[in-house]
Design a protein around this motif. Sequence first.
Motif, short mmCIF file in Angstrom:
data_model
loop_
_atom_site.label_atom_id
_atom_site.label_comp_id
_atom_site.label_asym_id
_atom_site.label_seq_id
_atom_site.Cartn_x
_atom_site.Cartn_y
_atom_site.Cartn_z
N ALA A 62 -10.20 1.77 -17.18
CA ALA A 62 -11.22 1.92 -16.36
C ALA A 62 -10.67 0.97 -14.91
CB ALA A 62 -12.35 1.44 -16.76
N THR A 63 -10.11 -0.25 -15.19
CA THR A 63 -9.51 -1.11 -14.05
C THR A 63 -8.73 -0.44 -13.07
OG1 THR A 63 -7.88 -2.18 -15.48
CG2 THR A 63 -9.98 -2.97 -15.34
N TYR A 64 -8.06 0.88 -13.46
CA TYR A 64 -7.14 1.76 -12.78
C TYR A 64 -7.72 2.88 -12.14
CZ TYR A 64 -3.19 4.76 -11.97
OH TYR A 64 -2.41 5.68 -11.33
N VAL A 65 -8.59 3.50 -13.23
CA VAL A 65 -9.11 4.72 -12.76
C VAL A 65 -10.06 4.53 -11.88
CG1 VAL A 65 -10.25 6.94 -13.95
CG2 VAL A 65 -8.44 5.66 -15.18
N ARG A 66 -11.05 3.81 -11.90
CA ARG A 66 -12.36 3.48 -10.99
C ARG A 66 -11.73 3.44 -9.69
NH1 ARG A 66 -15.95 -0.08 -8.76
NH2 ARG A 66 -18.14 0.70 -8.80
N PRO A 67 -10.98 2.46 -9.28
CA PRO A 67 -10.68 2.31 -7.82
C PRO A 67 -9.94 3.52 -7.08
CG PRO A 67 -9.42 0.75 -9.08
CD PRO A 67 -10.45 1.19 -9.94
N LEU A 68 -9.04 4.17 -8.05
CA LEU A 68 -8.22 5.33 -7.71
C LEU A 68 -9.28 6.44 -7.38
CD1 LEU A 68 -5.63 6.49 -7.03
CD2 LEU A 68 -5.45 7.09 -9.70
N PHE A 69 -10.28 6.77 -8.40
CA PHE A 69 -11.13 7.67 -8.13
C PHE A 69 -12.06 7.54 -6.84
CE2 PHE A 69 -15.79 8.72 -8.98
CZ PHE A 69 -15.55 10.25 -9.08
N ILE A 70 -12.42 6.37 -6.52
CA ILE A 70 -13.29 6.11 -5.41
C ILE A 70 -12.33 6.41 -3.97
CG2 ILE A 70 -14.21 4.42 -3.95
CD1 ILE A 70 -15.23 2.98 -6.63
N GLY A 71 -11.06 5.90 -4.22
CA GLY A 71 -10.10 6.08 -3.28
C GLY A 71 -10.17 7.35 -2.65
N MET A 72 -9.65 8.50 -3.79
CA MET A 72 -9.15 9.71 -3.73
C MET A 72 -10.54 10.36 -3.03
SD MET A 72 -7.14 12.07 -3.59
CE MET A 72 -5.98 11.23 -4.17
#
Length: 251
Positions: free
Chosen positions: A227-237
Amino acid sequence: MLDVTIMAIMAGMGFVAAFIDSVVGGGGLISVPTLMWAGLPMLNVLGTNKIASCMGACAGFLTYLRSGTLDRKILRVMFPLAFIGSIFGVLTVRQIPPDFLRPLVVVMLIVIAIYSVAKKNWGANTVVRVSHKNYLLGVILIFALGFYDGFFGPGTGSFMLFLYLTMGYGFLGAAANARAANFASNLAAAIIFAGLGLVNFAYALPMGVGMIIGAHFGAKMAISKGATYVRPLFIGMTVILIGKQLLELFK
């Protein structure tokens, strides 16, 4: 026969698109403009992109499946629903122009971005708790999102991920299950576009090979980082998707 440089560009951009797409969706922001740059007519761009995306989505799906991250029980229900919904979407888009959806898509993406930022610990859980109500909601909405993917498409991966988060999955589980559902909707659309003769396989295959590799490594990265990788990538995308749709809306 394609020039080696063009093939390399297709494969390289496919890799980058699928790496991102296998985690949070949004790979079409890279692959579609690449195919437009190659000079294909718009319907052929969409069809060619679906074939390449289907190859990448399959690779990401298999990587998640082997990792044990996928919920196989819900997969057996969601996969066919997304597949059938996408078929109806592709058939409908030939009759109705989809551009009227763009303002609604922008609003939905903004809501998702705000909600995801505000709920700081949202999706951090690893224990899945899917209530009966959320299960029924998911069944209905995954069909609708499959239809949307075949009919219009921008942001489908992000919407599917958001749906699984809402159902009670953590970010990693949501990413894995969203990838499976997105593979189903891509597969259905790819079959229809190919049947209509709207695919340029000379571009689709090198891009698809790049997408297979990119999707595999993107999924492996998500599995290892969580989640530490997926969450910020999700918000950024999601923010990038909002910008892209606003540009399309006001140009």
